[in-house]
Write a protein that holds these residues in place. Structure first.
Motif, PDB file in Angstrom:
ATOM      1  N   MET A   1       0.822  -1.201   0.000  1.00 56.19           N
ATOM      2  CA  MET A   1       0.000   0.000   0.000  1.00 56.19           C
ATOM      3  C   MET A   1       0.854   1.247   0.000  1.00 56.19           C
ATOM      4  SD  MET A   1      -2.986  -0.779   2.687  1.00 56.19           S
ATOM      5  CE  MET A   1      -1.910  -1.615   3.813  1.00 56.19           C
ATOM      6  N   SER A   2       1.968   1.168   0.746  1.00 60.12           N
ATOM      7  CA  SER A   2       2.733   2.379   0.963  1.00 60.12           C
ATOM      8  C   SER A   2       3.302   2.939  -0.324  1.00 60.12           C
ATOM      9  CB  SER A   2       3.857   2.102   1.942  1.00 60.12           C
ATOM     10  OG  SER A   2       4.554   0.961   1.513  1.00 60.12           O
ATOM     11  N   SER A   3       3.475   2.069  -1.318  1.00 64.94           N
ATOM     12  CA  SER A   3       4.135   2.536  -2.523  1.00 64.94           C
ATOM     13  C   SER A   3       3.226   3.395  -3.377  1.00 64.94           C
ATOM     14  CB  SER A   3       4.596   1.348  -3.348  1.00 64.94           C
ATOM     15  OG  SER A   3       3.473   0.699  -3.860  1.00 64.94           O
ATOM     16  N   THR A   5       1.615   5.994  -2.451  1.00 57.96           N
ATOM     17  CA  THR A   5       1.524   7.381  -2.036  1.00 57.96           C
ATOM     18  C   THR A   5       2.062   8.278  -3.132  1.00 57.96           C
ATOM     19  OG1 THR A   5       3.519   6.881  -0.836  1.00 57.96           O
ATOM     20  CG2 THR A   5       1.525   7.140   0.446  1.00 57.96           C
ATOM     21  N   ASP A   7       3.954  10.868  -3.292  1.00 59.50           N
ATOM     22  CA  ASP A   7       5.265  11.508  -3.356  1.00 59.50           C
ATOM     23  C   ASP A   7       6.336  10.610  -3.960  1.00 59.50           C
ATOM     24  OD1 ASP A   7       6.308  10.883   0.031  1.00 59.50           O
ATOM     25  OD2 ASP A   7       4.805   9.910  -1.189  1.00 59.50           O
ATOM     26  N   ALA A   8       5.899   9.706  -4.818  1.00 58.74           N
ATOM     27  CA  ALA A   8       6.861   8.831  -5.469  1.00 58.74           C
ATOM     28  C   ALA A   8       7.949   9.672  -6.112  1.00 58.74           C
ATOM     29  CB  ALA A   8       6.145   8.020  -6.536  1.00 58.74           C
ATOM     30  N   HIS A   9       9.164   9.530  -5.587  1.00 61.91           N
ATOM     31  CA  HIS A   9      10.199  10.398  -6.111  1.00 61.91           C
ATOM     32  C   HIS A   9      10.785   9.801  -7.382  1.00 61.91           C
ATOM     33  CE1 HIS A   9      12.058   8.240  -2.551  1.00 61.91           C
ATOM     34  NE2 HIS A   9      12.175   7.470  -3.579  1.00 61.91           N
ATOM     35  N   GLY A  12      16.214  10.573 -10.815  1.00 60.46           N
ATOM     36  CA  GLY A  12      17.375  10.273  -9.999  1.00 60.46           C
ATOM     37  C   GLY A  12      18.098   9.030 -10.476  1.00 60.46           C
ATOM     38  N   HIS A  25       9.660   5.084  -8.081  1.00 57.40           N
ATOM     39  CA  HIS A  25      10.912   4.955  -8.832  1.00 57.40           C
ATOM     40  C   HIS A  25      11.240   3.522  -9.222  1.00 57.40           C
ATOM     41  CE1 HIS A  25      12.369   3.632  -4.914  1.00 57.40           C
ATOM     42  NE2 HIS A  25      13.408   3.137  -5.528  1.00 57.40           N
ATOM     43  N   HIS A  26      10.754   2.555  -8.431  1.00 58.81           N
ATOM     44  CA  HIS A  26      11.215   1.190  -8.676  1.00 58.81           C
ATOM     45  C   HIS A  26      10.282   0.379  -9.562  1.00 58.81           C
ATOM     46  CE1 HIS A  26       8.566   1.228  -5.278  1.00 58.81           C
ATOM     47  NE2 HIS A  26       8.425  -0.062  -5.335  1.00 58.81           N
ATOM     48  N   PHE A  27       9.187   0.986 -10.011  1.00 58.72           N
ATOM     49  CA  PHE A  27       8.303   0.273 -10.922  1.00 58.72           C
ATOM     50  C   PHE A  27       8.552   0.721 -12.357  1.00 58.72           C
ATOM     51  CE2 PHE A  27       5.590  -0.081  -7.046  1.00 58.72           C
ATOM     52  CZ  PHE A  27       5.594  -1.455  -6.979  1.00 58.72           C
TER      53      PHE A  27
END
Ligand code: HEM
Ligand SMILES: [Cu+2]
Lengths: 259, 581
Positions: A1-3, A5, A7-9, A12, A25-27
């Motif tokens: 769930m947390s992913s 949110t 504010d996915a940065h 970078g 960033h990781h998807f």
């Protein structure tokens, strides 16, 4: 769930491909992100069901062992209040599901209204639960050894409400004065209330957690954070809320409707 | 000379950001993995301290049996309880999945992180809270229930430390659930497009099976501990026979979790073993599918055998017979794995590196641990062995000899990837040797003592009981083991600062984590998509003398890892005998 949110940065890591705003960033893709969230919440709900399982086993075991006690003690629960609560929760399931639809269609205002309605239902449920609980504390229909206090009391000391309940139907359909019940039987009543308080208490805690979750979603919905390409959090929160409802749907007949 | 694929001097995940918060509040799975690892090591030292305390108390002549004081006995009860609880909940359960799993799993998948990085960080913080709750018990009383927390004693006359400890175990349970959930979703959703289920490295299969147990079993211990808490604080009566409740019910709930939990401990170790045996035999793993499937089989079977802990608890005889028969069936998938590892070595070119030596010794240790499990699963013999040192020896062979050795072997295997340096060959092997000898010396005598009836959880036996020699050798062995393990830790810490710089692929593994520089960059890989093939096709890389490690046989043009080496004419000589056909 947390992913999920907002504010996915992104950025970078400079791979050249443009990263959608809501993509963490990781998807790689939004589908992957949404699918992960979905699988995650379903897995979590599975753990929730298992979390309750031990209590359902306790219920089954002790009911099989002391069927008359369960039938007798169940009369002390207020079926009307339980039924109202069932309806309240069912209604809240509707509003939360509707809210998910609103989020998908980008209807910000309706989403807020539906979340607010769901929250109101949750609050109402807890209110009614509070009435039920305080009634039980007042009467002394409590868990374990604590249940005894009312039955041990001198008839002269028994309050009006308690007098109302000092008689109940036993398993064979006879009216029995509680004070005339076999002491062992009276003590076993505490077991029913232990199971009752554990199950409804744990469920109540889940309703409270759900309320926190809904409030958080509402605050974000008011900032118009959700839309057709970004409704995961609402969807997953909604699924959690359905589970909370579903558990109550089982609790109601199992606890209230056995006499 | 520094291998060209070593990035210690460049930016990598270790030096990209600095400061306490850049670690404590990180969502990078590699940093979380390392923090888990060091936390687990710290907890292990704490648990090890109590283990030595137990052994010192039991050393013949150390405490006069006849004149033991109540305080001495209480302290002993405290020692074995804290030892067991810390080792199980804080050390072995999170060891491989949370520490090595976090570090390795996303890289094996060619992914940038686990599916839910923030949840991952939350798991770690839960671990810390759990650890604090456990240590809190030292300050408020004498935790003495045993790691099993059985009522009615735990809910009755013992002190309130039980409340803290069960809360701690409860919190740790959620830490474990979230780790498992994260891995399940990660493995389902983050595999590269061409990595099918049957092209996954076996470590991933093992972690996956473990995660299934973590999410299915752990909630049950969560609720059981919660019930124990309300029983203790409010006497609700569910476990109290005086109120119609049933204390054996707690045992059922407890073992419904805790038997599967022993596979949470061992399955990841088995996963490490599969990687070690393939890489160091330089041969594709034998029986890939049967190893993968036996992981799942173990996970499923583990849920239907819990009653073997309760043969003597008054459960019905029919139940006992059924549980006994089912327990035997678990041995089958376990044995399948062992046979496959042995077959992998057969006709391979086995490299006796430190990780491999750990792996090979586990075959022996797990053999003993697993087979003695069958003695215990047999109804007749268990009547004799139950609650004796035979059981203690059995589970130490599987938990220390197999799971912990697997953890250490795994640390040595992935250590170069973690810190970019190699641990010393001679000292690590000496450390292994001391640990191996010490371990066997500690626990083999306990089988003998236990089979002669020596009961567990006693603060002393007295010479007349005839167990002195077992206790004597056990204590000596424990001291040797302690020296060995301390040395193993020393080699790691030394190499962190002084070790030879590691190439990106020192061992010749062909799974994806070896295809990134050492230590890896923040987002794991510098190139985007991988050609994913057979994870055990050892022809995909070959040894390069200058590099002191392995390099891909067909390096990609854009692979920064080998870009510097690609100029090397020797390596690209077309006539070279290893050139691709
Ligand atoms: C190979 C298959 C295995 C079998 C057949 C087996 C069988 C058993 C049995 C029957 C007992 C109960 C003995 C008694 O209390 O009388 C037992 C205890 C135990 N086993 Fe195993 N076991 C196996 C593998 C493992 C593994 C892999 C682990 C952990 C990594 C493990 C950890 C334990 C522990 C911790 C206990 C004792 C718990 C306690 O009473 O405190 N076992 N085992
Ligand atoms: Cu077991």
């Amino acid at each position: 769930m947390s992913s999920t949110t907002a504010d996915a940065h992104a950025g970078g890591h400079g791979h050249g491909h443009d990263h959608p705003k809501h993509l963490a960033h990781h998807f790689e893709t939004l589908e992957q992100q949404y699918g992960s969230g979905k699988l995650g919440i379903w897995t979590f709900l599975l753990t929730e069901v298992l979390f309750f399982s031990a209590l359902f086993v306790a219920y089954t075991m002790y009911r099989a062992q002391y069927p008359e006690v369960f039938q007798f003690a169940s009369q002390y629960l207020d079926t009307n209040l339980g039924a109202i609560n069932t309806i309240v929760l069912l209604f809240s399931s509707l509003t939360v599901a509707w809210g998910v639809r609103n989020a998908m269609l980008g209807q910000h205002k309706m989403l807020c209204i539906n979340l607010l309605l769901t929250l109101a239902c949750a609050g109402g449920f807890m209110g009614i639960k509070y009435v039920e609980y305080s009634h039980k504390f007042h009467e002394g229909t409590l868990w374990g050894g604590h249940v005894d206090s009312i039955f041990k009391a001198d008839p002269a000391d028994i309050s009006e409400t308690m007098k109302e309940h000092s008689h109940a139907w036993n398993g064979d359909g006879e009216l029995v004065a509680v004070k005339d019940l076999d002491p062992v039987f009276r003590q076993r009543l505490g077991l029913f209330f232990a199971v009752y308080f554990c199950l409804t208490g744990l469920h109540g805690i889940h309703v409270l957690i759900g309320m926190i979750l809904l409030t958080w979603l509402l605050l974000r919905a008011m900032k118009k954070e959700f839309g057709p390409d970004h409704f995961g959090a609402i969807d997953f929160g909604g699924l959690y809320w359905h589970l909370v409802d579903l558990i109550w749907i089982f609790l109601f007949p199992l606890l209230y409707l056995i006499s | 000379m520094t291998p060209s694929t070593n990035t210690l001097e460049r930016t990598n995940y270790l030096n990209a950001t600095k400061g306490f918060m850049s670690w404590f509040w990180t969502i990078d799975h590699k940093r979380l993995g390392l923090m888990y690892m060091w936390s687990v090591v710290a907890a292990f030292i704490l648990g090890g301290f109590f283990a030595l305390k137990i052994r010192m108390t039991l050393m013949p002549g150390a405490v006069d049996f006849a004149s033991q004081t109540a305080e001495q006995m209480n302290a002993y009860n405290n020692a074995f309880t804290v030892h067991g609880a810390v080792m199980i909940f804080l050390v072995i359960i999170p060891s491989i999945p949370a520490a090595l799993g976090n570090f390795v799993v996303p890289m094996m998948l060619g992914a940038k992180d686990v599916a839910f990085p923030r949840l991952n960080r939350f798991s770690y913080h839960l671990w810390i809270i759990g650890a604090l709750l456990f240590t809190g018990t030292f300050f408020i009383g004498n935790l003495d229930t045993g790691w099993t927390f059985y009522p009615p004693y735990s809910t009755g006359s013992t002190d309130n430390t039980v409340i803290l400890a069960t809360l701690g175990a409860f919190v740790l349970g959620f830490s474990s659930i979230f780790t498992g959930l994260n891995f399940i979703v990660t493995i389902h959703k983050m595999r590269p497009a061409n990595m099918t289920w049957f092209r996954m490295p076996l470590f991933l299969w093992a972690i996956y099976a473990t995660a299934v147990i973590q999410i299915l079993a752990t909630p049950v211990i969560g609720i059981s501990l919660l019930l124990l808490l309300v029983e203790k604080t409010m006497s609700i009566g569910i476990f109290n026979p005086e109120l119609g409740g049933d204390p054996v019910f707690f045992q059922h709930l407890f073992w419904f979790y805790s038997h599967p939990a022993v596979y949470i401990m061992i399955l990841p170790g088995m996963g490490v073993m599969s990687e070690l045996f393939a890489t160091f035999s330089r041969k594709p793993i034998f029986g890939y599918k049967s190893i993968a499937m036996s992981s799942l089989a173990i996970a499923l079977f583990s849920f239907i055998v819990w009653g073997h802990h309760m043969f003597l608890s008054g459960q019905s005889q029919l139940m006992s017979v059924i549980f006994s028969a089912l327990t035997f069936s678990v041995a089958v998938p376990s044995a399948i794995k062992v046979f496959n590892w042995i077959a992998t070595m057969y006709k391979g070119s086995v490299a006796f590196t430190t990780p491999m030596i750990y792996g090979m010794s586990i075959i022996w240790l797990f053999g003993i641990g697993g087979l003695t499990g069958l003695f215990l699963a047999t109804l007749g013999t268990d009547v004799q062995f139950h609650d004796t040192y035979f059981v203690v020896a059995h589970f130490h062979y599987v938990m220390v000899g197999s799971a912990l050795f697997g953890f250490i072997g795994g640390i040595y295997y992935w250590w170069p990837k973690m810190y970019g340096r190699m641990a010393d060959n001679f000292w690590t092997k000496l450390a292994w040797f001391m640990s191996f000898i010490g371990f066997n010396l500690t626990f083999l005598p306990q089988f003998v003592g236990g089979s002669r009836g020596m009961p567990r959880r006693y603060a002393g036996y007295g010479t007349e009981a005839g167990y002195d020699s077992f206790n004597y050798w056990s204590t000596i062995g424990a001291m040797i083991l302690a020296v060995g393990l301390t040395m193993a830790l020393g080699t790691l810490i030394y190499s962190m600062f002084r070790g030879r710089k590691a190439p990106s692929n020192p061992w010749g593994g062909v799974t994806l984590e070896w295809q990134t520089p050492t230590p890896p960059p923040e987002h794991n890989f510098e190139i985007d998509a991988f050609p994913v093939g057979d994870p055990y096709d050892m022809n995909l890389c070959e040894y390069n003398g200058e590099e002191e490690g392995f390099l891909p046989v067909n390096p990609r043009a854009d692979d920064p890892c080998v870009a510097d080496v690609a100029i090397d004419p020797v390596y690209f000589e077309p006539e070279s005998e290893n050139a691709p056909a």
